[in-house]
Design a protein around this motif. Sequence first.
Motif, PDB file in Angstrom:
ATOM      1  N   TRP A 114       0.834  -1.203   0.000  1.00 55.90           N
ATOM      2  CA  TRP A 114       0.000   0.000   0.000  1.00 55.90           C
ATOM      3  C   TRP A 114       0.871   1.257   0.000  1.00 55.90           C
ATOM      4  O   TRP A 114       0.580   2.230  -0.702  1.00 55.90           O
ATOM      5  CB  TRP A 114      -0.909  -0.009   1.228  1.00 55.90           C
ATOM      6  N   TYR A 115       1.922   1.219   0.787  1.00 50.93           N
ATOM      7  CA  TYR A 115       2.822   2.370   0.876  1.00 50.93           C
ATOM      8  C   TYR A 115       3.503   2.640  -0.466  1.00 50.93           C
ATOM      9  O   TYR A 115       3.599   3.785  -0.918  1.00 50.93           O
ATOM     10  CB  TYR A 115       3.865   2.114   1.964  1.00 50.93           C
ATOM     11  N   ASN A 116       3.949   1.561  -1.137  1.00 50.40           N
ATOM     12  CA  ASN A 116       4.604   1.716  -2.434  1.00 50.40           C
ATOM     13  C   ASN A 116       3.633   2.231  -3.493  1.00 50.40           C
ATOM     14  O   ASN A 116       4.017   3.039  -4.355  1.00 50.40           O
ATOM     15  CB  ASN A 116       5.205   0.383  -2.878  1.00 50.40           C
ATOM     16  N   LEU A 117       2.388   1.774  -3.439  1.00 50.02           N
ATOM     17  CA  LEU A 117       1.392   2.275  -4.380  1.00 50.02           C
ATOM     18  C   LEU A 117       1.111   3.755  -4.118  1.00 50.02           C
ATOM     19  O   LEU A 117       0.989   4.558  -5.059  1.00 50.02           O
ATOM     20  CB  LEU A 117       0.105   1.459  -4.265  1.00 50.02           C
ATOM     21  N   GLY A 118       1.021   4.127  -2.865  1.00 52.38           N
ATOM     22  CA  GLY A 118       0.814   5.532  -2.518  1.00 52.38           C
ATOM     23  C   GLY A 118       1.969   6.404  -2.975  1.00 52.38           C
ATOM     24  O   GLY A 118       1.768   7.505  -3.512  1.00 52.38           O
ATOM     25  N   LYS A 119       3.197   5.926  -2.777  1.00 49.16           N
ATOM     26  CA  LYS A 119       4.368   6.695  -3.206  1.00 49.16           C
ATOM     27  C   LYS A 119       4.395   6.859  -4.725  1.00 49.16           C
ATOM     28  O   LYS A 119       4.776   7.913  -5.235  1.00 49.16           O
ATOM     29  CB  LYS A 119       5.652   5.996  -2.739  1.00 49.16           C
TER      30      LYS A 119
ATOM     31  N   GLN B  37       4.556  10.359  -6.770  1.00 47.29           N
ATOM     32  CA  GLN B  37       5.593  10.659  -7.747  1.00 47.29           C
ATOM     33  C   GLN B  37       4.996  11.079  -9.084  1.00 47.29           C
ATOM     34  O   GLN B  37       5.509  11.986  -9.749  1.00 47.29           O
ATOM     35  CB  GLN B  37       6.500   9.440  -7.927  1.00 47.29           C
ATOM     36  N   LEU B  38       3.903  10.428  -9.471  1.00 44.29           N
ATOM     37  CA  LEU B  38       3.247  10.802 -10.721  1.00 44.29           C
ATOM     38  C   LEU B  38       2.649  12.198 -10.634  1.00 44.29           C
ATOM     39  O   LEU B  38       2.696  12.971 -11.594  1.00 44.29           O
ATOM     40  CB  LEU B  38       2.160   9.779 -11.069  1.00 44.29           C
ATOM     41  N   LEU B  39       2.082  12.513  -9.494  1.00 43.32           N
ATOM     42  CA  LEU B  39       1.505  13.843  -9.314  1.00 43.32           C
ATOM     43  C   LEU B  39       2.570  14.926  -9.366  1.00 43.32           C
ATOM     44  O   LEU B  39       2.317  16.048  -9.817  1.00 43.32           O
ATOM     45  CB  LEU B  39       0.766  13.915  -7.975  1.00 43.32           C
ATOM     46  N   GLU B  40       3.775  14.599  -8.901  1.00 40.07           N
ATOM     47  CA  GLU B  40       4.857  15.580  -8.848  1.00 40.07           C
ATOM     48  C   GLU B  40       5.604  15.688 -10.165  1.00 40.07           C
ATOM     49  O   GLU B  40       6.447  16.569 -10.329  1.00 40.07           O
ATOM     50  CB  GLU B  40       5.824  15.216  -7.715  1.00 40.07           C
TER      51      GLU B  40
ATOM     52  N   SER C 117      -5.707  10.128 -14.241  1.00 35.76           N
ATOM     53  CA  SER C 117      -6.001  11.560 -14.157  1.00 35.76           C
ATOM     54  C   SER C 117      -5.501  12.094 -12.816  1.00 35.76           C
ATOM     55  O   SER C 117      -5.358  11.349 -11.838  1.00 35.76           O
ATOM     56  CB  SER C 117      -7.501  11.805 -14.286  1.00 35.76           C
ATOM     57  N   GLU C 118      -5.239  13.371 -12.769  1.00 38.07           N
ATOM     58  CA  GLU C 118      -4.677  13.972 -11.554  1.00 38.07           C
ATOM     59  C   GLU C 118      -5.608  13.795 -10.351  1.00 38.07           C
ATOM     60  O   GLU C 118      -5.156  13.514  -9.241  1.00 38.07           O
ATOM     61  CB  GLU C 118      -4.412  15.457 -11.787  1.00 38.07           C
ATOM     62  N   GLU C 119      -6.908  13.968 -10.574  1.00 32.32           N
ATOM     63  CA  GLU C 119      -7.858  13.861  -9.459  1.00 32.32           C
ATOM     64  C   GLU C 119      -7.866  12.448  -8.868  1.00 32.32           C
ATOM     65  O   GLU C 119      -7.870  12.275  -7.643  1.00 32.32           O
ATOM     66  CB  GLU C 119      -9.267  14.235  -9.931  1.00 32.32           C
ATOM     67  N   ARG C 120      -7.850  11.441  -9.745  1.00 32.30           N
ATOM     68  CA  ARG C 120      -7.898  10.060  -9.240  1.00 32.30           C
ATOM     69  C   ARG C 120      -6.577   9.638  -8.618  1.00 32.30           C
ATOM     70  O   ARG C 120      -6.567   8.865  -7.659  1.00 32.30           O
ATOM     71  CB  ARG C 120      -8.319   9.118 -10.364  1.00 32.30           C
ATOM     72  N   LEU C 121      -5.480  10.122  -9.163  1.00 33.42           N
ATOM     73  CA  LEU C 121      -4.193   9.830  -8.533  1.00 33.42           C
ATOM     74  C   LEU C 121      -4.119  10.466  -7.151  1.00 33.42           C
ATOM     75  O   LEU C 121      -3.586   9.859  -6.212  1.00 33.42           O
ATOM     76  CB  LEU C 121      -3.047  10.346  -9.410  1.00 33.42           C
ATOM     77  N   TRP C 122      -4.630  11.660  -7.024  1.00 36.21           N
ATOM     78  CA  TRP C 122      -4.672  12.329  -5.719  1.00 36.21           C
ATOM     79  C   TRP C 122      -5.480  11.516  -4.716  1.00 36.21           C
ATOM     80  O   TRP C 122      -5.057  11.287  -3.589  1.00 36.21           O
ATOM     81  CB  TRP C 122      -5.285  13.721  -5.893  1.00 36.21           C
TER      82      TRP C 122
END
Length: 310
Positions: free
Chosen positions: A165-170, A174-177, A194-199
Amino acid sequence: MELFGSNFDDSVFSEAKDRNSVCVPSYNAKCCEPEWFCESTALDTEDSLEKQKVFKFRGDLATRQGNYQAALDAYSSCLEWISDNNLSIKRDILEGMARCCTRLGQREKAVGLLDLLSKEASNTCHLTSLLLLKVTVYQHFGVVGPRMLSLQELCSLLPFNPWNWYNLGKMCLQLLENATTLSKEAEEQDEELSEERLWLKACMCLIRTRLLLRILQQQQSSFVLRHNQNVIQTADEALARLNPDQTTILTITEVVSEDLNPEGMREDYQDGKSLSNVYVQSFKERWWKKILLSGVLEVDGRHKPSDTKS
């Protein structure tokens, strides 16, 4: 009249045989020099098992030394000498070949080996190793969609392992940044990037990570406890940058904590269980769809991915 079982066999009281008279076959252990398998004479044998060992050891050593082409060549030769019923060694060699191809930049070959390993997977241990390998390969080549899918499958297969879960969150962070990579991949893939769903997915994974690590803290001490406390602090800081409102946090927490009860966590999947006897509910069905249906994106949509940048 004798009671049943009251009489004894005379052999019970007879003297034990002299143990020194028992013939024990002698065993002479084979002594090998360091890196004996590197010698040219190591292949001077008709024994297919010995040849398999020589090539495997050569491949392992070359991998450790960073000589990935030599390792790939050795593993490929080893594959020719593995018997059809020796599936464990075959999987080990195929994994080694996939890692070498990845290091050598041979993407198509590496992905082809992943497909072979997928066909060979028969239990949960095999599937876990395969998914972890997929994450490594796809990360190396910058393939976003399949890498994210592999991490989500790991979360479904091992729902109480906080590190997946932590790796998926990271990854979502990273994609958002990285706006350039994000926009390119989002065009090629689907709305899940999409940015909203990644957030939202980043918030979800970080909250689930905190919950799981706090449960595990009850059984931990020393450096393990300190490490997990540091990860919780990192997750808290990342969530602060994502800046979800309290309603969103409560809604996500309610969804991702539904299965976090002692009874359910004990009865979940068993290590090494046959895949034919395992039912793994998909990431989308188990958590993601519920969160999307909760409407948190509409309520908390004011938060933009730019908030995650330091």
